[in-house]
Design an enzyme around this catalytic site. Sequence first.
Site, PDB file in Angstrom:
ATOM      1  N   GLU A  29       0.819  -1.216   0.000  1.00 18.65           N
ATOM      2  CA  GLU A  29       0.000   0.000   0.000  1.00 18.65           C
ATOM      3  C   GLU A  29       0.861   1.279   0.000  1.00 18.65           C
ATOM      4  OE1 GLU A  29      -3.228   0.818  -0.396  1.00 18.65           O
ATOM      5  OE2 GLU A  29      -3.686  -1.297  -0.751  1.00 18.65           O
ATOM      6  N   HIS A  31       3.677   1.738  -1.662  1.00 20.97           N
ATOM      7  CA  HIS A  31       4.001   1.987  -3.068  1.00 20.97           C
ATOM      8  C   HIS A  31       2.759   2.462  -3.830  1.00 20.97           C
ATOM      9  CE1 HIS A  31       6.974  -1.336  -1.991  1.00 20.97           C
ATOM     10  NE2 HIS A  31       7.770  -0.344  -2.329  1.00 20.97           N
ATOM     11  N   GLN A  55      22.921  -1.374  -3.275  1.00 24.23           N
ATOM     12  CA  GLN A  55      22.530  -0.684  -2.054  1.00 24.23           C
ATOM     13  C   GLN A  55      22.382  -1.626  -0.863  1.00 24.23           C
ATOM     14  OE1 GLN A  55      18.729   0.783  -3.819  1.00 24.23           O
ATOM     15  NE2 GLN A  55      17.905   0.461  -1.771  1.00 24.23           N
ATOM     16  N   GLN A 142       8.328   9.038   2.858  1.00 20.98           N
ATOM     17  CA  GLN A 142       8.896   9.648   4.056  1.00 20.98           C
ATOM     18  C   GLN A 142       9.382   8.569   5.040  1.00 20.98           C
ATOM     19  OE1 GLN A 142       9.624  12.735   4.728  1.00 20.98           O
ATOM     20  NE2 GLN A 142      10.127  12.435   6.895  1.00 20.98           N
TER      21      GLN A 142
END
Length: 274
Positions: A29, A31, A55, A142
Amino acid sequence: MRTRSELRDALGASGRPIGVVPTMGWLHEGHRALVRRAREENATTVATIFINPRQFNESADYTKYPRDETRDLAICEEEQVDLVFMPPVEEVYPPGFDTTVSIGAVARPLEGAARPGHFDGVATVVAILLNLVRADHAYFGQKDAQQVMVIRQMARDLAIATEVVSCPTVRDPDGLALSSRNVHLGPVERAAAPVLHRALRAARSAWEAGERDAGIIRETMRTVLEREPLANPEYVSVADGTTLTELDRIVGPALASLAVRIGTTRLIDNEVLG
Ligand code: AMP
C-alpha cells in the site's frame, strides 16, 4: 520494459508531465500511495522495479529480498501505471560500469553509518533511473526520510531537473510502517514490531508537551523499546531536520528516527517533530 532502449521508445510516445516511482518491488500500500500521487500530478506514470544489488550492505538481505514479478505487475495494472521499467542488473550496470555517486554529510549518520555503502548504491541507481526516465517528478516515501534527503541533495548537486516529492508513510492499523521486509516477520515478531511506532509516538507526545531536551526524548524512545524483549535497537536518534546531526536541544524542525532489529529483520521508522 526491460531494456533502456525499450524504455526510451515508450517514453517518446508518452505525454508530459512524467512522474516516476522507483521501487524494489514486492509492492504494498505504501508503493500504491506513491503511484496514486504520481497519477494525480502527471500525464504519464512510470514505476521502476529493480532490486538494486549495490545498495545492500548484507548479501543475505539481497538474496532473501522478496520478489514476485507477476504480483507486482498485477498491482501496477490495478493502479493504472502507464509504464513499468523492470530491467535486469546488466541493463542498469552494463559491463564496464565504473561510477559511484557518493553524497556528503547528509548521507553519513543514521542509515549511512549503520549500512556502509548503502547510500552510494541508492544515489547511483537513482541518478541512473532519473536520467533514463527524465521525469518531471519523482516520488519517494517519508518512511525512508534520510533517503529523500540524500536524493534531494544528489538531484540538486548533479543538476538533475526532476523534482523530488516526499509522500507520507503508509501504516498498518497497528502503526507498523509498511515495508517489503515485513514479510520476513514471524507472527510473534509481527506482534512486536509496532513498538517502533509506539516509541516514535512517545517521542511526539513528549515534544508536544514541550520537551525540547533531545537526550530526554531519545531516552523516552529507548524506554518504550526496552519493554519489548524482541526489539534490538540499532540507533535511536533525535537529529536536526535539515542536517541530520544529533541534537542536544530541539530548536527548529527535528527528525526522530530509529532502526530496530526484530529477530533478524531490520526495521526503520521516523517521525518529524515540528
Ligand atoms: P522500496 O521498494 O522499499 O525501495 O521503496 C520504494 C519507495 O517506496 C521508497 O521511496 C520508499 O520510501 C517508499 N515506501 C516504502 N514503504 C513505504 C510506506 N510504508 N509508506 C510510504 N512510502 C513507502
